[in-house]
Design an enzyme around this catalytic site. Structure first.
Site, PDB file in Angstrom:
ATOM      1  N   TYR A   1     -16.007  -4.247   4.398  1.00  0.00           N
ATOM      2  CA  TYR A   1     -14.660  -3.748   4.698  1.00  0.00           C
ATOM      3  C   TYR A   1     -14.313  -3.994   6.168  1.00  0.00           C
ATOM      4  O   TYR A   1     -13.257  -4.540   6.500  1.00  0.00           O
ATOM      5  CB  TYR A   1     -14.572  -2.243   4.382  1.00  0.00           C
TER       6      TYR A   1
ATOM      7  N   GLU B   1     -13.254   1.385  12.064  1.00  0.00           N
ATOM      8  CA  GLU B   1     -14.482   0.794  11.488  1.00  0.00           C
ATOM      9  C   GLU B   1     -14.786  -0.555  12.135  1.00  0.00           C
ATOM     10  O   GLU B   1     -15.927  -1.003  12.119  1.00  0.00           O
ATOM     11  CB  GLU B   1     -14.308   0.599   9.978  1.00  0.00           C
TER      12      GLU B   1
ATOM     13  N   GLY C   1       0.811  -1.227   0.000  1.00  0.00           N
ATOM     14  CA  GLY C   1       0.000   0.000   0.000  1.00  0.00           C
ATOM     15  C   GLY C   1       0.835   1.263   0.000  1.00  0.00           C
ATOM     16  O   GLY C   1       0.373   2.321   0.429  1.00  0.00           O
TER      17      GLY C   1
ATOM     18  N   SER D   1      -8.556  -0.804  11.811  1.00  0.00           N
ATOM     19  CA  SER D   1      -9.372   0.398  11.613  1.00  0.00           C
ATOM     20  C   SER D   1     -10.427   0.562  12.699  1.00  0.00           C
ATOM     21  O   SER D   1     -11.007  -0.416  13.186  1.00  0.00           O
ATOM     22  CB  SER D   1     -10.066   0.279  10.253  1.00  0.00           C
TER      23      SER D   1
ATOM     24  N   TYR E   1     -14.094  -9.128  -3.379  1.00  0.00           N
ATOM     25  CA  TYR E   1     -12.746  -8.616  -3.628  1.00  0.00           C
ATOM     26  C   TYR E   1     -12.166  -7.986  -2.361  1.00  0.00           C
ATOM     27  O   TYR E   1     -11.005  -8.195  -2.007  1.00  0.00           O
ATOM     28  CB  TYR E   1     -12.765  -7.602  -4.779  1.00  0.00           C
TER      29      TYR E   1
ATOM     30  N   GLN F   1      -8.331  -2.628  -0.104  1.00  0.00           N
ATOM     31  CA  GLN F   1      -9.463  -1.926  -0.716  1.00  0.00           C
ATOM     32  C   GLN F   1     -10.053  -1.190   0.477  1.00  0.00           C
ATOM     33  O   GLN F   1     -10.742  -1.777   1.304  1.00  0.00           O
ATOM     34  CB  GLN F   1     -10.427  -2.933  -1.336  1.00  0.00           C
TER      35      GLN F   1
ATOM     36  N   LEU G   1      -0.188  -2.113   4.764  1.00  0.00           N
ATOM     37  CA  LEU G   1      -1.153  -1.018   4.588  1.00  0.00           C
ATOM     38  C   LEU G   1      -2.046  -1.239   3.368  1.00  0.00           C
ATOM     39  O   LEU G   1      -3.032  -0.528   3.178  1.00  0.00           O
ATOM     40  CB  LEU G   1      -0.420   0.319   4.401  1.00  0.00           C
TER      41      LEU G   1
HETATM   42  P1  NAP Z   1      -5.474   4.170   0.430  1.00  0.00           P
HETATM   43  O1  NAP Z   1      -5.015   5.590   0.185  1.00  0.00           O
HETATM   44  O2  NAP Z   1      -6.755   3.719  -0.151  1.00  0.00           O
HETATM   45  O3  NAP Z   1      -4.294   3.200  -0.059  1.00  0.00           O
HETATM   46  C1  NAP Z   1      -4.488   1.829  -0.173  1.00  0.00           C
HETATM   47  C2  NAP Z   1      -3.253   1.205  -0.766  1.00  0.00           C
HETATM   48  O4  NAP Z   1      -3.481  -0.212  -0.907  1.00  0.00           O
HETATM   49  C3  NAP Z   1      -2.878   1.724  -2.163  1.00  0.00           C
HETATM   50  O5  NAP Z   1      -1.483   1.775  -2.269  1.00  0.00           O
HETATM   51  C4  NAP Z   1      -3.436   0.628  -3.064  1.00  0.00           C
HETATM   52  O6  NAP Z   1      -2.788   0.543  -4.321  1.00  0.00           O
HETATM   53  C5  NAP Z   1      -3.120  -0.585  -2.217  1.00  0.00           C
HETATM   54  N1  NAP Z   1      -3.866  -1.777  -2.625  1.00  0.00           N
HETATM   55  C6  NAP Z   1      -5.175  -1.880  -2.932  1.00  0.00           C
HETATM   56  N2  NAP Z   1      -5.478  -3.127  -3.310  1.00  0.00           N
HETATM   57  C7  NAP Z   1      -4.330  -3.837  -3.245  1.00  0.00           C
HETATM   58  C8  NAP Z   1      -3.987  -5.175  -3.553  1.00  0.00           C
HETATM   59  N3  NAP Z   1      -4.888  -6.044  -4.031  1.00  0.00           N
HETATM   60  N4  NAP Z   1      -2.711  -5.573  -3.374  1.00  0.00           N
HETATM   61  C9  NAP Z   1      -1.773  -4.693  -2.913  1.00  0.00           C
HETATM   62  N5  NAP Z   1      -2.036  -3.409  -2.631  1.00  0.00           N
HETATM   63  C10 NAP Z   1      -3.302  -2.987  -2.798  1.00  0.00           C
HETATM   64  O7  NAP Z   1      -5.563   3.889   2.003  1.00  0.00           O
HETATM   65  P2  NAP Z   1      -4.877   4.672   3.219  1.00  0.00           P
HETATM   66  O8  NAP Z   1      -5.805   5.731   3.679  1.00  0.00           O
HETATM   67  O9  NAP Z   1      -3.479   5.007   2.870  1.00  0.00           O
HETATM   68  O10 NAP Z   1      -4.914   3.536   4.338  1.00  0.00           O
HETATM   69  C11 NAP Z   1      -3.821   2.628   4.534  1.00  0.00           C
HETATM   70  C12 NAP Z   1      -4.304   1.411   5.302  1.00  0.00           C
HETATM   71  O11 NAP Z   1      -4.809   1.811   6.572  1.00  0.00           O
HETATM   72  C13 NAP Z   1      -5.438   0.631   4.636  1.00  0.00           C
HETATM   73  O12 NAP Z   1      -5.276  -0.726   4.964  1.00  0.00           O
HETATM   74  C14 NAP Z   1      -6.689   1.172   5.301  1.00  0.00           C
HETATM   75  O13 NAP Z   1      -7.729   0.227   5.240  1.00  0.00           O
HETATM   76  C15 NAP Z   1      -6.170   1.389   6.715  1.00  0.00           C
HETATM   77  N6  NAP Z   1      -6.811   2.451   7.484  1.00  0.00           N
HETATM   78  C16 NAP Z   1      -6.927   3.702   6.979  1.00  0.00           C
HETATM   79  C17 NAP Z   1      -7.478   4.708   7.753  1.00  0.00           C
HETATM   80  C18 NAP Z   1      -7.626   6.112   7.237  1.00  0.00           C
HETATM   81  O14 NAP Z   1      -8.394   6.889   7.843  1.00  0.00           O
HETATM   82  N7  NAP Z   1      -6.898   6.511   6.205  1.00  0.00           N
HETATM   83  C19 NAP Z   1      -7.920   4.432   9.068  1.00  0.00           C
HETATM   84  C20 NAP Z   1      -7.767   3.116   9.554  1.00  0.00           C
HETATM   85  C21 NAP Z   1      -7.189   2.145   8.763  1.00  0.00           C
HETATM   86  P3  NAP Z   1      -3.260   1.473  -5.588  1.00  0.00           P
HETATM   87  O15 NAP Z   1      -2.620   2.815  -5.359  1.00  0.00           O
HETATM   88  O16 NAP Z   1      -2.722   0.746  -6.746  1.00  0.00           O
HETATM   89  O17 NAP Z   1      -4.761   1.540  -5.539  1.00  0.00           O
HETATM   90  N1  GDD Z   2     -17.141   8.901   1.143  1.00  0.00           N
HETATM   91  C1  GDD Z   2     -18.222   9.628   1.459  1.00  0.00           C
HETATM   92  N2  GDD Z   2     -18.820  10.345   0.462  1.00  0.00           N
HETATM   93  N3  GDD Z   2     -18.675   9.635   2.724  1.00  0.00           N
HETATM   94  C2  GDD Z   2     -19.738  10.414   3.016  1.00  0.00           C
HETATM   95  C3  GDD Z   2     -20.385  11.176   2.041  1.00  0.00           C
HETATM   96  C4  GDD Z   2     -19.920  11.139   0.707  1.00  0.00           C
HETATM   97  O1  GDD Z   2     -20.432  11.780  -0.194  1.00  0.00           O
HETATM   98  N4  GDD Z   2     -21.394  11.860   2.649  1.00  0.00           N
HETATM   99  C5  GDD Z   2     -21.395  11.522   3.931  1.00  0.00           C
HETATM  100  N5  GDD Z   2     -20.397  10.640   4.164  1.00  0.00           N
HETATM  101  C6  GDD Z   2     -20.106  10.004   5.465  1.00  0.00           C
HETATM  102  C7  GDD Z   2     -20.018   8.480   5.395  1.00  0.00           C
HETATM  103  O2  GDD Z   2     -21.342   7.906   5.379  1.00  0.00           O
HETATM  104  C8  GDD Z   2     -19.245   8.196   6.684  1.00  0.00           C
HETATM  105  O3  GDD Z   2     -20.123   8.152   7.783  1.00  0.00           O
HETATM  106  C9  GDD Z   2     -18.340   9.434   6.827  1.00  0.00           C
HETATM  107  O4  GDD Z   2     -18.841  10.425   5.907  1.00  0.00           O
HETATM  108  C10 GDD Z   2     -16.872   9.171   6.511  1.00  0.00           C
HETATM  109  O5  GDD Z   2     -16.797   8.529   5.244  1.00  0.00           O
HETATM  110  P1  GDD Z   2     -15.389   8.269   4.525  1.00  0.00           P
HETATM  111  O6  GDD Z   2     -14.620   9.540   4.441  1.00  0.00           O
HETATM  112  O7  GDD Z   2     -15.672   7.530   3.267  1.00  0.00           O
HETATM  113  O8  GDD Z   2     -14.589   7.372   5.588  1.00  0.00           O
HETATM  114  P2  GDD Z   2     -15.021   6.108   6.452  1.00  0.00           P
HETATM  115  O9  GDD Z   2     -15.131   6.583   7.872  1.00  0.00           O
HETATM  116  O10 GDD Z   2     -16.159   5.389   5.871  1.00  0.00           O
HETATM  117  O11 GDD Z   2     -13.751   5.169   6.293  1.00  0.00           O
HETATM  118  C11 GDD Z   2     -12.415   5.726   6.382  1.00  0.00           C
HETATM  119  O12 GDD Z   2     -11.974   5.665   7.726  1.00  0.00           O
HETATM  120  C12 GDD Z   2     -11.832   4.341   8.255  1.00  0.00           C
HETATM  121  C13 GDD Z   2     -11.376   4.477   9.707  1.00  0.00           C
HETATM  122  O13 GDD Z   2     -12.471   4.723  10.523  1.00  0.00           O
HETATM  123  C14 GDD Z   2     -11.522   4.907   5.440  1.00  0.00           C
HETATM  124  O14 GDD Z   2     -10.266   5.516   5.376  1.00  0.00           O
HETATM  125  C15 GDD Z   2     -11.325   3.497   5.958  1.00  0.00           C
HETATM  126  O15 GDD Z   2     -10.358   2.812   5.159  1.00  0.00           O
HETATM  127  C16 GDD Z   2     -10.837   3.579   7.404  1.00  0.00           C
HETATM  128  O16 GDD Z   2     -10.645   2.277   7.930  1.00  0.00           O
END
Ligand code: NAP
Ligand code: GDD
Length: 348
Positions: free
Chosen positions: A157, A136, A8, A134, A100, A88, A85
């Site tokens: 997820y 989540e 990632g 996460s 997936y 999807q 990291l």
């Molecule tokens: P992101 O921007 O969506 O990045 C996801 C990464 O995973 C990208 O590099 C993507 O590659 C890669 N990936 C997707 N499918 C893959 C596969 N089949 N094999 C190998 N790599 C794959 O997510 P992020 O926000 O940096 O989050 C990083 C990690 O932390 C994730 O596991 C996410 O679920 C977790 N997380 C995120 C948050 C948050 O708020 N950001 C919070 C809690 C946990 P491509 O660039 O090619 O798509």
């Molecule tokens: N994406 C999105 N788009 N979310 C929306 C929208 C919209 O138009 N309108 C309202 N929301 C609300 C979603 O329903 C959710 O409650 C909140 O905004 C945050 O949505 P996202 O920004 O898509 O993030 P997430 O909380 O569902 O998930 C992210 O955080 C997780 C950690 O708690 C992702 O980064 C996950 O990968 C990560 O694990």
């Protein structure tokens, strides 16, 4: 020189983590997916030609769905630390692609753990493993959420991340592997994917300000999230792996806001009335929503000495400043007769 292998690396967190590790003199190996279009924008500034003797960032093709390539890469790289990291990571999309999502997020983690376990058995060389869990996973469990809060996942997820989390704990307990589990609450940045709500809002509001767009359609405005800055959160990941023992840690700011409050803060910063431009579209609602996330990161503060540096207002300002600049550039290009592509603003 320590070596890290990062899945990632092309994502938001992967890019900040790569920066952090390079600043600490690691050799960093990232796994990237083959893609018809470039997917390395976020790490271009870190990349050097591998022939350059100064190069310390190396990229390898691979995928979490392909266990053989993961094994091969572990053997080739011989890392000290593995950061898993790759995922999807979009909650709404996981309802559209549940199979997936489970394959990559749950089974992908299992494949990588198996590869590390076999590598350990064959070489005896210790490897520390970070699993990107996460908030989540807490889903419908009410806040404040701690390491002891029961998981109640509300999407494919989140269910997949719960499975991945427990695979990690099980490999820690069964084989004595160093698997550290982070439970990270939402973290954002100017590098956040454009279909996550914060970035969707800052991009659209800045384009509205520059006259490039009229309206912004969102889903549930009442959801509450604990939003921090991604740069702070990768520091926590690294600290989890430097700790003496592998453990599970919540990483959060402890402050929650509704999506509506995020919208208000962004539009106010731009001197705009959000009510004139924002409309609710049910297509962005999720079949099951996570209503309220707010983490208690006391354990990370006490044990790891970690605390967030960037608060809510500073995060909003950072993202608005960045996207305002992008909108200005787009406006200039359009005025000069170019038609830049505006990506993804209506999805997610
Ligand atoms: P992101 O921007 O969506 O990045 C996801 C990464 O995973 C990208 O590099 C993507 O590659 C890669 N990936 C997707 N499918 C893959 C596969 N089949 N094999 C190998 N790599 C794959 O997510 P992020 O926000 O940096 O989050 C990083 C990690 O932390 C994730 O596991 C996410 O679920 C977790 N997380 C995120 C948050 C948050 O708020 N950001 C919070 C809690 C946990 P491509 O660039 O090619 O798509
Ligand atoms: N994406 C999105 N788009 N979310 C929306 C929208 C919209 O138009 N309108 C309202 N929301 C609300 C979603 O329903 C959710 O409650 C909140 O905004 C945050 O949505 P996202 O920004 O898509 O993030 P997430 O909380 O569902 O998930 C992210 O955080 C997780 C950690 O708690 C992702 O980064 C996950 O990968 C990560 O694990």
């Amino acid at each position: 020189m320590k070596k890290a292998l990062v899945t990632g690396i092309t994502g938001q967190d992967g890019s900040y983590l790569a920066e952090l590790l390079l600043s600490k003199d690691y050799q960093v190996h990232g796994i990237i997916r083959r893609s018809a279009s470039f997917n390395t924008d976020r790490i271009e500034h870190l990349y050097r030609d591998p022939h350059d003797p100064e190069a310390r960032l190396f990229l390898h093709y691979g995928d979490l769905t392909d266990g053989t390539c993961l094994r091969r890469l572990l053997h080739r790289v011989q890392p000290d630390e593995v950061y898993n990291l790759g995922a999807q990571s979009h909650v709404k999309i996981s309802f559209e692609q549940p199979g997936y999502t489970a394959d990559v997020d749950a089974l992908g983690t299992l494949r990588l753990l198996e590869a590390v376990h076999d590598h350990l058995s064959a070489t005896g060389k210790p490897v520390r493993f970070y699993q990107a869990g996460s908030s989540e996973m807490f889903g419908a469990s009410p806040p404040p959420q701690t390491e002891n809060t029961p998981f109640y996942p509300r999407s494919p997820y989140a269910v997949s991340k719960v499975a991945a989390h427990w695979f990690g704990v099980n490999y820690r307990e069964a084989y004595g592997m160093f698997v550290a589990n982070g439970i990270l609450f939402n973290h954002e940045s100017p590098r956040r994917g454009e279909t996550f709500v914060t970035r969707k809002i800052t991009r659209a509001a800045c384009r509205i300000k520059e006259g490039l767009q009229d309206q912004l359609f969102l889903g549930n405005l009442d959801a509450k999230r604990d939003w921090g800055f991604a740069g702070d959160y990768v520091e926590a990941m690294w600290r989890l792996l430097q700790h003496d023992t592998p453990d599970t840690f919540v990483v959060a700011t402890g402050e929650a806001h509704t999506v509506r409050e995020f919208v208000e803060a962004v539009f106010e910063k731009l001197g705009l009335d959000w009510k004139k431009s924002v409309a609710v579209d049910k297509r962005y609602f999720r079949p099951t929503e996570v209503d309220s996330l707010c983490g208690d990161a006391t354990k990370a503060r006490k044990v790891l000495g970690w605390k967030p540096q960037v608060g809510f207002d500073a995060l909003v300002t950072m993202m608005v400043d960045h996207d305002r600049e992008l909108a200005r550039q787009e406006k200039t290009l359009r005025a000069a007769g170019h038609e830049p592509t505006t990506r993804g603003s209506t999805h997610g």
